[in-house]
Design a protein around this motif. Sequence first.
Motif, PDB file in Angstrom:
ATOM      1  N   TYR A 194       0.333  -1.529   0.172  1.00  0.00           N
ATOM      2  CA  TYR A 194      -0.306   0.234   0.284  1.00  0.00           C
ATOM      3  C   TYR A 194       0.977   1.233  -0.005  1.00  0.00           C
ATOM      4  N   TYR A 195       0.746   2.138  -1.050  1.00  0.00           N
ATOM      5  CA  TYR A 195       1.569   3.053  -1.305  1.00  0.00           C
ATOM      6  C   TYR A 195       1.095   4.816  -1.504  1.00  0.00           C
ATOM      7  N   THR A 196       1.689   5.855  -1.523  1.00  0.00           N
ATOM      8  CA  THR A 196       0.982   7.164  -1.600  1.00  0.00           C
ATOM      9  C   THR A 196       1.669   7.885  -2.506  1.00  0.00           C
ATOM     10  N   ALA A 197       1.753   8.750  -3.135  1.00  0.00           N
ATOM     11  CA  ALA A 197       2.258  10.209  -3.298  1.00  0.00           C
ATOM     12  C   ALA A 197       1.634  11.068  -2.929  1.00  0.00           C
ATOM     13  N   ILE A 198       2.786  12.165  -2.515  1.00  0.00           N
ATOM     14  CA  ILE A 198       2.569  13.833  -2.410  1.00  0.00           C
ATOM     15  C   ILE A 198       3.218  14.100  -3.326  1.00  0.00           C
ATOM     16  N   ASP A 199       1.841  15.056  -2.776  1.00  0.00           N
ATOM     17  CA  ASP A 199       1.887  16.388  -3.857  1.00  0.00           C
ATOM     18  C   ASP A 199       2.096  17.442  -3.308  1.00  0.00           C
ATOM     19  N   ASP A 200       3.762  17.595  -4.211  1.00  0.00           N
ATOM     20  CA  ASP A 200       4.930  18.340  -3.485  1.00  0.00           C
ATOM     21  C   ASP A 200       4.639  20.001  -3.574  1.00  0.00           C
ATOM     22  N   LEU A 201       4.150  20.763  -3.906  1.00  0.00           N
ATOM     23  CA  LEU A 201       3.010  21.677  -4.443  1.00  0.00           C
ATOM     24  C   LEU A 201       2.549  21.966  -3.244  1.00  0.00           C
ATOM     25  N   LYS A 202       1.321  21.181  -2.537  1.00  0.00           N
ATOM     26  CA  LYS A 202       0.553  20.954  -1.575  1.00  0.00           C
ATOM     27  C   LYS A 202       1.157  22.104  -0.228  1.00  0.00           C
ATOM     28  N   GLN A 203       0.646  22.826   0.162  1.00  0.00           N
ATOM     29  CA  GLN A 203       0.777  23.891   1.431  1.00  0.00           C
ATOM     30  C   GLN A 203       1.014  22.929   3.025  1.00  0.00           C
ATOM     31  N   PRO A 204       1.089  23.034   3.811  1.00  0.00           N
ATOM     32  CA  PRO A 204       1.109  22.599   5.247  1.00  0.00           C
ATOM     33  C   PRO A 204      -0.141  22.756   5.589  1.00  0.00           C
ATOM     34  N   GLU A 205      -1.067  23.959   5.638  1.00  0.00           N
ATOM     35  CA  GLU A 205      -2.120  24.369   6.057  1.00  0.00           C
ATOM     36  C   GLU A 205      -3.167  23.685   4.913  1.00  0.00           C
ATOM     37  N   GLU A 206      -3.012  23.013   4.251  1.00  0.00           N
ATOM     38  CA  GLU A 206      -3.696  22.436   3.404  1.00  0.00           C
ATOM     39  C   GLU A 206      -4.587  21.123   4.284  1.00  0.00           C
ATOM     40  N   ASP A 207      -5.196  20.081   3.080  1.00  0.00           N
ATOM     41  CA  ASP A 207      -5.700  18.913   4.176  1.00  0.00           C
ATOM     42  C   ASP A 207      -4.169  18.107   3.836  1.00  0.00           C
ATOM     43  N   ALA A 208      -3.981  16.804   5.252  1.00  0.00           N
ATOM     44  CA  ALA A 208      -2.629  16.345   5.171  1.00  0.00           C
ATOM     45  C   ALA A 208      -2.699  14.740   4.084  1.00  0.00           C
ATOM     46  N   GLY A 209      -3.878  14.622   3.058  1.00  0.00           N
ATOM     47  CA  GLY A 209      -4.382  13.766   2.781  1.00  0.00           C
ATOM     48  C   GLY A 209      -2.512  13.503   1.408  1.00  0.00           C
ATOM     49  N   ALA A 210      -3.117  12.084   0.603  1.00  0.00           N
ATOM     50  CA  ALA A 210      -1.887  12.383  -0.257  1.00  0.00           C
ATOM     51  C   ALA A 210      -2.584  12.744  -1.459  1.00  0.00           C
ATOM     52  N   GLY A 211      -1.712  13.184  -2.288  1.00  0.00           N
ATOM     53  CA  GLY A 211      -1.965  12.939  -3.713  1.00  0.00           C
ATOM     54  C   GLY A 211      -2.791  12.019  -4.467  1.00  0.00           C
ATOM     55  N   PHE A 212      -1.926  10.888  -3.951  1.00  0.00           N
ATOM     56  CA  PHE A 212      -2.486   9.559  -5.087  1.00  0.00           C
ATOM     57  C   PHE A 212      -2.294   8.734  -3.893  1.00  0.00           C
ATOM     58  N   LEU A 213      -3.089   7.692  -3.715  1.00  0.00           N
ATOM     59  CA  LEU A 213      -3.167   6.550  -2.848  1.00  0.00           C
ATOM     60  C   LEU A 213      -3.282   4.989  -4.254  1.00  0.00           C
ATOM     61  N   GLY A 214      -2.917   3.809  -3.900  1.00  0.00           N
ATOM     62  CA  GLY A 214      -2.475   3.188  -4.777  1.00  0.00           C
ATOM     63  C   GLY A 214      -2.200   1.936  -4.008  1.00  0.00           C
ATOM     64  N   GLU A 215      -2.362  -0.009  -4.901  1.00  0.00           N
ATOM     65  CA  GLU A 215      -1.783  -0.967  -4.445  1.00  0.00           C
ATOM     66  C   GLU A 215      -0.926  -1.901  -5.247  1.00  0.00           C
ATOM     67  N   ALA A 216       0.389  -2.762  -4.557  1.00  0.00           N
ATOM     68  CA  ALA A 216       0.682  -3.102  -5.784  1.00  0.00           C
ATOM     69  C   ALA A 216       1.230  -4.244  -5.411  1.00  0.00           C
ATOM     70  N   GLY A 217       0.457  -5.567  -5.408  1.00  0.00           N
ATOM     71  CA  GLY A 217       1.515  -7.048  -5.163  1.00  0.00           C
ATOM     72  C   GLY A 217       2.382  -7.116  -5.593  1.00  0.00           C
ATOM     73  N   PHE A 218       3.363  -7.895  -4.549  1.00  0.00           N
ATOM     74  CA  PHE A 218       4.464  -8.729  -4.697  1.00  0.00           C
ATOM     75  C   PHE A 218       4.937  -9.661  -4.175  1.00  0.00           C
ATOM     76  N   GLY A 219       5.801 -10.758  -4.441  1.00  0.00           N
ATOM     77  CA  GLY A 219       6.249 -12.357  -4.218  1.00  0.00           C
ATOM     78  C   GLY A 219       7.335 -11.792  -4.483  1.00  0.00           C
ATOM     79  N   SER A 220       7.340 -12.739  -3.576  1.00  0.00           N
ATOM     80  CA  SER A 220       9.620 -13.100  -3.585  1.00  0.00           C
ATOM     81  C   SER A 220      10.169 -15.019  -3.817  1.00  0.00           C
ATOM     82  N   GLY A 221      11.041 -15.175  -4.096  1.00  0.00           N
ATOM     83  CA  GLY A 221      11.244 -16.486  -4.117  1.00  0.00           C
ATOM     84  C   GLY A 221      11.958 -17.267  -5.315  1.00  0.00           C
ATOM     85  N   VAL A 222      12.893 -18.460  -5.298  1.00  0.00           N
ATOM     86  CA  VAL A 222      13.184 -19.000  -5.939  1.00  0.00           C
ATOM     87  C   VAL A 222      12.470 -19.999  -7.117  1.00  0.00           C
ATOM     88  N   PHE A 223      13.243 -19.349  -8.134  1.00  0.00           N
ATOM     89  CA  PHE A 223      12.258 -20.080 -10.046  1.00  0.00           C
ATOM     90  C   PHE A 223      13.383 -20.915 -10.539  1.00  0.00           C
TER      91      PHE A 223
END
Length: 352
Positions: A194-223
Motif C-alpha cells: 500500500y503506497y501513497t504519492a505526495i503532492d510536492d506543491l501542497k501547503q502545510p495548511e491544506e489537508d494532510a491527505g496524499a495526492g494519490f493512493l495505490g496498491e501493488a502486489g509482490f512476492g519473492s522466491g527461488v524460481f
Amino acid sequence: MSRFLQLHLLTFYPPSNVNRDDTGHPKTATVGGATRLRISSQALKRAWRTSAIFESALAGHMGQRTQRLGEEVLAHLDAQGVEGKKAETIAREIAGVYGKVKAEKDRNPTRTEQLVFISPAERTAALALADRLAAGEKIDPKKEQDTLLHHADSAADIALFGRMLAGAPAFNREAAVQVAHAITTHRVTVEDDYYTAIDDLKQPEEDAGAGFLGEAGFGSGVFYLYLCVNRDLLKKNLGGESETGVAQAALGALMEAAMTVSPSGKQNSFAALARAGYVLGEKGDAQPRTLAGAFARPVGGDDLMAQSIRALAGFRAELARVYGPGVDETCEMALGDAKSATLADLVAFCRA
C-alpha cells in the motif's frame, strides 16, 4: 552433434512483480496443492529477445514483431518521392501478404491487424517489391508470396522462438526452443504494498491527505526454469549448414540471457535484477525431460536455494536410475562452489 540441449536454472528473485496478471498482481500457479509465483514463458522470451545480449550477439540476424511493416514500406516510398495515394496503395498491397490489413479509412490504413514476425531478408524483399511496383511493373504481390516470405533464413530469434502467420500458414516456423513457465520451488504468499504519492506543491495548511493512493502486489522466491532446444530444428530454421555460426551465436546468447536477464515488470519499483544461482546444461539425443517434478512437493527450510538444488539433484538421479542417464554431456554452475562452471563455460558449452 547431440540433438537436444536442455537447460535447468534456479534463480532467486527478491520482492518483485516482474510479470503481472490482469489485476496487476504477480502471476501464480497452484502446484502440488501450494501456491507458487510464476513468470510466463512469453515474458521471459521477450525479455531475452529484446536484450542487449541478443542485439550484440545477433546483430543483422534479428527479426521484428510488428504491425507496421506497411508503414515502413510507405516511408520508403515517400522518401523516393512516390505520390501519396499510390504509395499508400502499394504499402497496403504488400502488407496484405503478411496479414490482414486494417480498413482503408482506419487512422493507420497500412498496418496489419495482427503482429507479424518479419526477418531482415523478408523486410528487404518487401522494400524491393515496393520499388518495382512504384516503377510501374504490373505485379500482384499476393503471387509473390514465395519471394516475400521465407521458410528459412538467418533471423535467429524467429528460428529460436518460431512464428505463426495466420494469413500464410505455409510459412509458419516451428520454434526450436521450448520454454517452460518459471515457478517457485516452494509455496509463496503474494503480499500487497500500500503506497501513497505526495503532492510536492501542497501547503502545510491544506489537508494532510496524499495526492494519490495505490496498491501493488509482490512476492519473492527461488524460481525453477526449464528450456529445451532442438538443435537440428534450429539449424534447419536458419537455412542449414551455411548458418551454423548464427546458430552457435544464438545458443550462446540464449544461455547468457537466461542466466542474466530479468523481465522488465515493475523494475523501477523493485530493482529485481536477478542472476541465476544454479544452472545445469545437458546435451544428448534421448527424449528430453523437465525436472520440475522435483518441486511437486514444495521445498522448505531456511536456505531455499540449497534445498532446491538438493531436490533437483535427487529427482534427476532417480530419473536416471529408472530411465537411464538420458544425456551425454553436462555442465553445471552453482554460486558458492568455486570449482563449478562459470557463465563463460556455460556459453561455450551451448555453442560447442
